[in-house]
Every structure is written in C-alpha cells, then in structure tokens.
Design a protein around this motif. Sequence first.
Motif, PDB file in Angstrom:
ATOM      1  N   SER A   5       0.842  -1.134  -0.136  1.00 43.76           N
ATOM      2  CA  SER A   5      -0.110  -0.117   0.067  1.00 43.76           C
ATOM      3  C   SER A   5       0.934   1.212  -0.082  1.00 43.76           C
ATOM      4  CB  SER A   5      -0.898   0.025   1.248  1.00 43.76           C
ATOM      5  OG  SER A   5      -0.277   0.159   2.465  1.00 43.76           O
ATOM      6  N   VAL A   6       2.166   1.069   0.747  1.00 40.85           N
ATOM      7  CA  VAL A   6       2.977   2.039   0.514  1.00 40.85           C
ATOM      8  C   VAL A   6       3.470   2.544  -0.746  1.00 40.85           C
ATOM      9  CG1 VAL A   6       5.125   3.235   1.455  1.00 40.85           C
ATOM     10  CG2 VAL A   6       3.749   1.893   3.095  1.00 40.85           C
ATOM     11  N   THR A 238       8.355   8.754  11.820  1.00 36.28           N
ATOM     12  CA  THR A 238       7.324   8.350  10.768  1.00 36.28           C
ATOM     13  C   THR A 238       7.713   7.828   9.617  1.00 36.28           C
ATOM     14  OG1 THR A 238       7.376  10.789  10.091  1.00 36.28           O
ATOM     15  CG2 THR A 238       5.620   9.807  11.898  1.00 36.28           C
ATOM     16  N   SER A 239       7.079   6.785   9.304  1.00 39.42           N
ATOM     17  CA  SER A 239       7.596   5.821   7.996  1.00 39.42           C
ATOM     18  C   SER A 239       6.499   5.917   6.869  1.00 39.42           C
ATOM     19  CB  SER A 239       7.804   4.229   8.280  1.00 39.42           C
ATOM     20  OG  SER A 239       6.425   4.154   8.835  1.00 39.42           O
ATOM     21  N   GLU A 240       5.753   7.083   7.143  1.00 41.90           N
ATOM     22  CA  GLU A 240       4.569   7.051   5.923  1.00 41.90           C
ATOM     23  C   GLU A 240       5.092   8.437   5.234  1.00 41.90           C
ATOM     24  OE1 GLU A 240       1.019   7.070   7.831  1.00 41.90           O
ATOM     25  OE2 GLU A 240       0.884   4.804   7.913  1.00 41.90           O
ATOM     26  N   LEU A 251       8.410  11.685   0.440  1.00 41.97           N
ATOM     27  CA  LEU A 251       8.717  10.514   0.634  1.00 41.97           C
ATOM     28  C   LEU A 251       9.255  10.531   2.138  1.00 41.97           C
ATOM     29  CD1 LEU A 251      11.626   9.884  -2.147  1.00 41.97           C
ATOM     30  CD2 LEU A 251       9.462   8.548  -1.862  1.00 41.97           C
ATOM     31  N   PRO A 252       8.879   9.225   2.791  1.00 47.75           N
ATOM     32  CA  PRO A 252       9.081   9.177   4.456  1.00 47.75           C
ATOM     33  C   PRO A 252      10.423   9.575   4.924  1.00 47.75           C
ATOM     34  CG  PRO A 252       8.097   7.349   3.400  1.00 47.75           C
ATOM     35  CD  PRO A 252       8.504   8.012   2.231  1.00 47.75           C
ATOM     36  N   LEU A 253      10.432  10.620   5.723  1.00 48.94           N
ATOM     37  CA  LEU A 253      11.649  11.051   6.252  1.00 48.94           C
ATOM     38  C   LEU A 253      12.268  10.468   7.596  1.00 48.94           C
ATOM     39  CD1 LEU A 253      11.054  14.750   5.504  1.00 48.94           C
ATOM     40  CD2 LEU A 253      12.620  13.416   4.419  1.00 48.94           C
ATOM     41  N   PHE A 254      11.385   9.858   8.279  1.00 44.68           N
ATOM     42  CA  PHE A 254      11.477   8.778   9.488  1.00 44.68           C
ATOM     43  C   PHE A 254      12.128   9.792  10.671  1.00 44.68           C
ATOM     44  CE2 PHE A 254      12.071   6.052   6.040  1.00 44.68           C
ATOM     45  CZ  PHE A 254      11.522   5.001   6.329  1.00 44.68           C
ATOM     46  N   THR A 255      11.271  11.014  10.451  1.00 45.18           N
ATOM     47  CA  THR A 255      11.121  11.679  11.985  1.00 45.18           C
ATOM     48  C   THR A 255       9.908  12.696  11.882  1.00 45.18           C
ATOM     49  OG1 THR A 255      12.154  13.888  13.112  1.00 45.18           O
ATOM     50  CG2 THR A 255      12.539  13.519  10.582  1.00 45.18           C
ATOM     51  N   ASP A 256       9.205  13.125  12.664  1.00 47.53           N
ATOM     52  CA  ASP A 256       8.050  13.820  12.948  1.00 47.53           C
ATOM     53  C   ASP A 256       8.607  15.373  13.183  1.00 47.53           C
ATOM     54  OD1 ASP A 256       8.567  13.508  15.627  1.00 47.53           O
ATOM     55  OD2 ASP A 256       6.564  12.828  16.052  1.00 47.53           O
TER      56      ASP A 256
END
Length: 410
Positions: A5-6, A238-240, A251-256
Amino acid sequence: MKLRSVVLSILMLVSFTTQAKDPLRDVQQLGKFLFQDKNLSLNRNQSCASCHSLQPAGGNDLASKVVPGFVDPDNVKNGTAISKGSITSATGTLNTPSVGYAAHSPSFHWNKNAGLFVGGQFWNGRAKDLSEQAQKPLLNPLEMAMPSEQAVVDRIKEDKRYKELFREAYGINLDVIKADKVFNLATKAIGEFEKTSVFNKFTSKFDYVLAGKTTLTAIEEKGLELFNGKGNCAACHTSEATRNKNGQLMLPLFTDFTYDNIGLPRNVKIPNNPEPDLGLGGRSDIAAKDPEGNEIGKHKVMTLRNIALTPPYGHNGVLETLEQVVHFYNSRDTLGAVRDNTDPRFGKSGWPQPEIPQNVNSSELGNLGLSSEEEKAIVAFLKTLTDDYQLWGLDSRVPPDSPPPFLLSP
C-alpha cells in the motif's frame, strides 16, 4: 502499514530536492565553496565540512566506505561524541548531528493542534532554518570561533574567487555591499547547498523497494513490521508519506521533527564531564514560556535516514551502535541498573539513570518486550535506510548506474 500500500501511495511523490546528477545552481555552487572553506574559522583549520563531512567516514562494510553520513568522521572512527573546534582546547558538549535531510525540517514553531514544538535546526531547535543554522557555528567560540560577522566577511574578501562567485549567485559587487548583508547572503548560500541532492538523495534500498525496483529480505521485512508495530519506532520516526509546506507529498523522512526526552543516561566519557544539556527547555526563550519546565530534557527527533553511518548516537553520543540503540529503547526500564557508561555491564545487564529525569517518555519506549531476534530485525531494517544503495547493495536489480528511484524536481 502494508508495504504494498505504501508503494501504491507514493509512486508519484515529488520533493524540492534536485536530481542527483543535476548541476548546482550558482548560489548552490557558492554555498558548496563556503561549506568547505577552512579560512572561515579563526585558525583557518575548520569548515562546515570538518564536522559534516562530504566524504565517507569509512568502516568495515561497503556502505560506510562509499556513502557520506555528513557527520564528523573522527567521531565515527573513534566513537567520540563531540567535535573539536578551531581552537585546540575548545570542544562542544553535544554529539554532532548529521545535516543529511536537514533541509526538510520545517521552521521552528509551536504546533497548536499537537501541543508540541516542531522543527528548527540543532538538537534544541534554536536556529529556525538552514541559513540561521549556518551562522551560529561561524561565531561560536567552541566551533569556528570567528569574533564577528565582519571578521567572516573580511576572510571571504581575502579570496578573490568569491568576488565572481557572489556576482554569479546574487548579481552583487562584493566590495560595495555592507558586511551584515554579505554575511547573511553567505549563510543563505550554505543553506541552499544543503537543499541539494548532495544531502537529500532518497536512494536507499527502502526507496528502491518503494519504487518496486527490489525487495526487502525476510529479516528486513520483519524489521519494518516491528518498526511500525511492536517496536513503536514509527510513533516519532514516521515511515509514511507526508506533505511539505507547499502541499507536495514527500517521501518518508523517518522523523516528525518534534522533541522528546527518551531518558538517555549521562555520557561521562565526554571530556570534563559537562553538566547534561537541558535541550529545548534550556533555551531562555522557551523557558520563559514554560515556567513548569515541561520542555526540559527534550531534544530533537532526528531523521533515521543514513542512521547506520552516523555513530555514536543520541544528543550526547552515549550509545555506540545501532544494536545498542534498539536494545536501549527496548529495555531501558527492565534491564537493571549500572552506575554509568564506563561500567563494562553498560547495556548488557543494566542502564544508568536518565541524565535529565524530568519529562522522560515513559509511554512509548523502555519496555517494548522485543526478543533479541526482533531487535536484530529492526537493526536490519534500519540499514536499508542508507543512501546510494545502487553503489553498495550489490543487487543485480539495482545496478550501479541506476537513477534515483523517484522523479525529483527543483
């Protein structure tokens, strides 16, 4: 979150970074030159690149030999937490963070809906954006140690090449512009360089997987599942896909980009064992708005992209390996206690007390119940976030001449 889904949701994503092979614009070329100029430090021995190297730091694995992590290579090599300044006896007290993907951090602000401070640069967000971030090390007595903006501009004018570079970048005559404006334009150029694909590649294995070019191994797939589920990593990293300030999908940055006190123990190996940094709550402007001290001990949630290349970890560098990081998140509250990080049992049979006991996050980490095999799976997934996979992955589906997996536009 199902990986398929990603893939379907981000195949058309765009960002403000440039293609990896695109030439730099004039202002970015100026920024690159300034970024690497050691003459802009008091003793002409430090540049931005000294602590945020554009070269791979080197290591035992292929990725670390070919991919830069944009951190201090001495820290990576020696496991030290802090960087040396232009003055021999001067050092900072915090772990040098990577500037990779820093361009995506929003300006520092209060998010009223979330009730949190978000964005900015440095561990405590004291610089609102990249340009302001570039200014502070130049004038910091523990870093590049220049005494004033005028002194920086005088050094710039010493090099005749800058006259042409500033004219091409900004259409100005460097000799007739006031020093404060030259200083601001110089640091703006550094910020523009940090927005390029030099620092923002989006070419990790994870990105190629999202684009359908390759697949995760079984252990990496398990690690992603745990990252988003039982490990609770995605609560902050965050991976979304998200949207930037212009409404573009990212694209996901893997931080909020928020701030948190994860309960890290004090790093007594830092020279002179300085008092723990109070983080966000240690800023006078934040303290004035926060008389109850609710922000004390909180440091910025950094991106996990290229995390395998940037040891040691945490704002004070107390954690030495990715394995140790994941084990800390998993067992902080359950492993037992040791005095400090010089104890040979550190991270094996116990953790020291948090260096700042106020505001420790007790709900999202500390007792995750992960098995040792599950910890290993999360580490395996984290290693898929290293850029230039086409160069180090040895994957026939992603050969060395593979372009970036997503179309990126300026």
